[in-house]
Scaffold this motif. Structure first.
Motif, PDB file in Angstrom:
ATOM      1  N   CYS A  57       0.949  -1.206   0.073  1.00 44.95           N
ATOM      2  CA  CYS A  57      -0.018  -0.039  -0.051  1.00 44.95           C
ATOM      3  C   CYS A  57       0.730   1.282  -0.214  1.00 44.95           C
ATOM      4  CB  CYS A  57      -0.856   0.004   1.189  1.00 44.95           C
ATOM      5  SG  CYS A  57      -2.212  -1.081   1.132  1.00 44.95           S
ATOM      6  N   SER A  58       1.922   1.256   0.501  1.00 52.72           N
ATOM      7  CA  SER A  58       2.965   2.320   0.683  1.00 52.72           C
ATOM      8  C   SER A  58       3.308   2.632  -0.747  1.00 52.72           C
ATOM      9  CB  SER A  58       4.163   2.043   1.840  1.00 52.72           C
ATOM     10  OG  SER A  58       5.116   3.158   1.427  1.00 52.72           O
ATOM     11  N   GLY A  59       2.987   3.970  -1.313  1.00 50.84           N
ATOM     12  CA  GLY A  59       3.497   4.338  -2.363  1.00 50.84           C
ATOM     13  C   GLY A  59       2.446   4.042  -3.545  1.00 50.84           C
ATOM     14  N   ALA A  60       1.830   2.796  -3.318  1.00 47.08           N
ATOM     15  CA  ALA A  60       0.688   2.578  -4.373  1.00 47.08           C
ATOM     16  C   ALA A  60      -0.429   3.036  -4.235  1.00 47.08           C
ATOM     17  CB  ALA A  60       0.573   0.793  -4.725  1.00 47.08           C
ATOM     18  N   LEU A  61      -0.813   3.167  -2.922  1.00 54.18           N
ATOM     19  CA  LEU A  61      -2.221   3.751  -2.470  1.00 54.18           C
ATOM     20  C   LEU A  61      -2.011   4.897  -1.702  1.00 54.18           C
ATOM     21  CD1 LEU A  61      -4.126   0.157  -1.991  1.00 54.18           C
ATOM     22  CD2 LEU A  61      -4.398   1.661  -3.796  1.00 54.18           C
ATOM     23  N   ILE A  62      -1.066   5.027  -0.599  1.00 62.88           N
ATOM     24  CA  ILE A  62      -0.922   5.923   0.122  1.00 62.88           C
ATOM     25  C   ILE A  62       0.352   6.417   0.266  1.00 62.88           C
ATOM     26  CG2 ILE A  62      -1.245   6.718   2.651  1.00 62.88           C
ATOM     27  CD1 ILE A  62      -2.946   3.960   3.094  1.00 62.88           C
ATOM     28  N   ASP A  63       0.691   7.802   0.292  1.00 65.34           N
ATOM     29  CA  ASP A  63       1.750   8.537   0.163  1.00 65.34           C
ATOM     30  C   ASP A  63       2.658   7.984   1.100  1.00 65.34           C
ATOM     31  OD1 ASP A  63       3.963  10.396   0.180  1.00 65.34           O
ATOM     32  OD2 ASP A  63       2.571  12.068  -0.054  1.00 65.34           O
ATOM     33  N   PRO A  64       3.961   7.485   1.048  1.00 67.11           N
ATOM     34  CA  PRO A  64       4.779   7.023   2.119  1.00 67.11           C
ATOM     35  C   PRO A  64       5.179   7.954   3.273  1.00 67.11           C
ATOM     36  CG  PRO A  64       5.768   6.610   0.059  1.00 67.11           C
ATOM     37  CD  PRO A  64       4.528   7.607  -0.278  1.00 67.11           C
ATOM     38  N   PHE A  65       4.968   9.325   3.061  1.00 63.73           N
ATOM     39  CA  PHE A  65       5.124  10.535   3.969  1.00 63.73           C
ATOM     40  C   PHE A  65       4.075  10.100   5.339  1.00 63.73           C
ATOM     41  CE2 PHE A  65       3.949  14.202   5.831  1.00 63.73           C
ATOM     42  CZ  PHE A  65       4.998  14.917   6.334  1.00 63.73           C
ATOM     43  N   TRP A  66       3.043   9.374   4.945  1.00 60.59           N
ATOM     44  CA  TRP A  66       2.047   9.294   5.985  1.00 60.59           C
ATOM     45  C   TRP A  66       2.320   7.912   6.651  1.00 60.59           C
ATOM     46  CZ3 TRP A  66       0.138  13.708   7.208  1.00 60.59           C
ATOM     47  CH2 TRP A  66      -0.134  14.615   6.064  1.00 60.59           C
ATOM     48  N   ILE A  67       2.684   6.882   5.967  1.00 58.81           N
ATOM     49  CA  ILE A  67       2.563   5.617   6.556  1.00 58.81           C
ATOM     50  C   ILE A  67       3.991   5.019   6.568  1.00 58.81           C
ATOM     51  CG2 ILE A  67       0.039   5.120   6.271  1.00 58.81           C
ATOM     52  CD1 ILE A  67       1.121   3.328   3.820  1.00 58.81           C
ATOM     53  N   SER A  68       4.751   5.478   5.749  1.00 55.89           N
ATOM     54  CA  SER A  68       6.327   5.159   5.645  1.00 55.89           C
ATOM     55  C   SER A  68       6.166   3.680   4.923  1.00 55.89           C
ATOM     56  CB  SER A  68       6.983   4.945   6.734  1.00 55.89           C
ATOM     57  OG  SER A  68       8.431   4.654   6.686  1.00 55.89           O
ATOM     58  N   SER A  69       7.020   2.601   5.258  1.00 52.16           N
ATOM     59  CA  SER A  69       6.973   1.253   4.807  1.00 52.16           C
ATOM     60  C   SER A  69       8.019   0.428   5.724  1.00 52.16           C
ATOM     61  CB  SER A  69       7.401   1.215   3.381  1.00 52.16           C
ATOM     62  OG  SER A  69       8.878   1.437   3.278  1.00 52.16           O
ATOM     63  N   PRO A  70       7.661  -0.920   5.642  1.00 49.70           N
ATOM     64  CA  PRO A  70       8.280  -1.682   6.554  1.00 49.70           C
ATOM     65  C   PRO A  70       9.654  -1.857   6.205  1.00 49.70           C
ATOM     66  CG  PRO A  70       6.182  -2.915   6.034  1.00 49.70           C
ATOM     67  CD  PRO A  70       6.253  -1.680   5.059  1.00 49.70           C
ATOM     68  N   SER A  71      10.030  -1.651   4.952  1.00 47.16           N
ATOM     69  CA  SER A  71      11.394  -1.757   4.154  1.00 47.16           C
ATOM     70  C   SER A  71      12.120  -0.520   4.763  1.00 47.16           C
ATOM     71  CB  SER A  71      11.382  -1.625   2.696  1.00 47.16           C
ATOM     72  OG  SER A  71      10.789  -0.863   2.321  1.00 47.16           O
ATOM     73  N   ALA A  72      11.401   0.545   4.953  1.00 46.84           N
ATOM     74  CA  ALA A  72      12.117   2.139   5.316  1.00 46.84           C
ATOM     75  C   ALA A  72      12.155   1.977   6.997  1.00 46.84           C
ATOM     76  CB  ALA A  72      10.976   3.265   5.074  1.00 46.84           C
ATOM     77  N   VAL A  73      11.388   1.248   7.572  1.00 48.50           N
ATOM     78  CA  VAL A  73      11.382   1.182   9.008  1.00 48.50           C
ATOM     79  C   VAL A  73      12.483   0.255   9.358  1.00 48.50           C
ATOM     80  CG1 VAL A  73      10.179   0.377  11.116  1.00 48.50           C
ATOM     81  CG2 VAL A  73       8.860   1.589   9.297  1.00 48.50           C
ATOM     82  N   LEU A  74      12.668  -0.820   8.591  1.00 43.95           N
ATOM     83  CA  LEU A  74      13.957  -1.641   8.954  1.00 43.95           C
ATOM     84  C   LEU A  74      15.269  -0.954   8.626  1.00 43.95           C
ATOM     85  CD1 LEU A  74      12.806  -5.021   7.561  1.00 43.95           C
ATOM     86  CD2 LEU A  74      12.954  -4.519   9.870  1.00 43.95           C
ATOM     87  N   THR A  75      15.216  -0.238   7.780  1.00 39.99           N
ATOM     88  CA  THR A  75      16.626   0.471   7.164  1.00 39.99           C
ATOM     89  C   THR A  75      16.862   1.616   8.368  1.00 39.99           C
ATOM     90  OG1 THR A  75      15.901   0.496   4.828  1.00 39.99           O
ATOM     91  CG2 THR A  75      17.408   2.107   5.582  1.00 39.99           C
ATOM     92  N   LYS A  76      15.888   2.324   8.895  1.00 39.32           N
ATOM     93  CA  LYS A  76      16.041   3.060  10.046  1.00 39.32           C
ATOM     94  C   LYS A  76      16.448   2.385  11.216  1.00 39.32           C
ATOM     95  CE  LYS A  76      15.402   6.994  10.225  1.00 39.32           C
ATOM     96  NZ  LYS A  76      16.130   8.163  10.044  1.00 39.32           N
ATOM     97  N   LEU A  77      15.896   1.274  11.787  1.00 44.07           N
ATOM     98  CA  LEU A  77      16.297   0.244  12.689  1.00 44.07           C
ATOM     99  C   LEU A  77      17.704   0.155  12.373  1.00 44.07           C
ATOM    100  CD1 LEU A  77      13.255  -1.850  13.350  1.00 44.07           C
ATOM    101  CD2 LEU A  77      14.105   0.111  14.964  1.00 44.07           C
ATOM    102  N   TRP A  78      18.201  -0.119  11.395  1.00 43.37           N
ATOM    103  CA  TRP A  78      19.455  -0.881  11.096  1.00 43.37           C
ATOM    104  C   TRP A  78      20.546   0.516  11.179  1.00 43.37           C
ATOM    105  CZ3 TRP A  78      22.518  -4.545  11.148  1.00 43.37           C
ATOM    106  CH2 TRP A  78      23.677  -4.696  10.413  1.00 43.37           C
ATOM    107  N   THR A  79      20.120   1.641  10.831  1.00 43.20           N
ATOM    108  CA  THR A  79      20.929   2.823  10.934  1.00 43.20           C
ATOM    109  C   THR A  79      21.142   3.193  12.505  1.00 43.20           C
ATOM    110  OG1 THR A  79      20.156   3.827   8.952  1.00 43.20           O
ATOM    111  CG2 THR A  79      21.070   5.293  10.375  1.00 43.20           C
TER     112      THR A  79
END
Length: 279
Positions: A57-79
């Protein structure tokens, strides 16, 4: 039939009943394990479906600015893991939580026992306790910040207040409801005040105290995080607030995920400690 033969028959029947009960218990245990296995499988599937749906849904239906995405969250956790932020802020939250739990728990047990065994003092202080307990604990945060600053002390103070009332009410009820007849018996046997406290009151109220402490553990995490969100320069609550203030949706979700993991681990540890103590 002789007496010896009848005894042998009874022993064989008893042995068969014991074997049947053992077999039933083993089958019941096997069924429980299978059921728990399926429960965990269904849980894993539900989580996987939710995460996959979120990613799609992230990017396809809803702007990632509002809900981000699991891959972005994992990237942030790794950082955060790489630069040490997760460990620094996580340890700050756990330290505030642990100290607040110890301080608030010790005060709650002590005051609860004193008022529980002193009806006059309990009647005098009852309106003050009700008034203090009715006050939203978050309202005290600005006062603690004014007194102690935005460091560890203010977080410990707010967490201790949250823990105090949960432990106090259980300790008070446990100390108040000790069997008076039992106290009279040990008094007639020559027990002094210290003996009654150590050998009767404390053991009788122990289950109440442990219940209060168990309930207070997750709330100590809430108290520490709320204090960090209100005003702090470190901790998971601070990390959450900083991410939200900078419109870092991935960082906000990452902080929430870390707090969820911490809460789940704490609940599992408390549950196992309770089972161990009840054996």
């Amino acid at each position: 039939m002789s007496v010896t033969a009848m005894d042998t028959t009874d022993q064989e029947a008893s042995a068969r009943r014991t074997a049947a009960e053992t077999a039933d218990a083993q089958q019941l245990q096997v069924r429980r394990r299978k059921r728990m296995g399926w429960v965990w499988v269904v849980r894993a599937v539900l989580v996987a479906v939710a995460v996959a749906g979120w990613e799609l849904c992230s990017g396809a239906l809803i702007d990632p600015f509002w809900i981000s995405s699991p891959s972005a969250v994992l990237t942030k956790l790794w950082t955060w893991c790489i630069d040490g932020s997760l460990w620094t802020h996580g340890s700050a939250t756990l330290q505030a939580m642990a100290l607040g739990f110890v301080v608030g728990g010790a005060a709650g047990v002590t005051v609860g026992f004193v008022l529980g065994r002193s009806p006059f003092l309990a009647e005098v202080l009852n309106p003050l306790v009700i008034a203090a307990n009715s006050l939203p604990k978050l309202a005290l945060a600005p006062l603690f910040i004014l007194w102690f600053g935005i460091g560890l002390e203010s977080k410990v103070a707010l967490t201790a207040v949250v823990v105090f009332f949960l432990v106090f009410h259980n300790s008070f009820s446990g100390a108040k409801n000790v069997d008076q007849e039992l106290l009279d018996v040990v008094t007639l046997m020559g027990a002094n005040r210290k003996d009654r406290l150590v050998k009767v009151i404390v053991p009788a109220a122990a289950s109440w105290v442990f219940t209060g402490l168990r309930l207070a553990v997750p709330y100590s995490l809430i108290g520490a995080v709320v204090s960090e969100i209100t005003a702090s320069n470190e901790g998971l609550g601070y990390l959450l607030k900083r991410s939200a203030n900078t419109f870092d949706t991935a960082g906000t979700f990452a902080a929430v995920v870390v707090l969820m993991v911490v809460a789940v681990v704490i609940n599992i540890a408390v549950t196992r400690a309770e089972r161990y103590s009840s054996r």
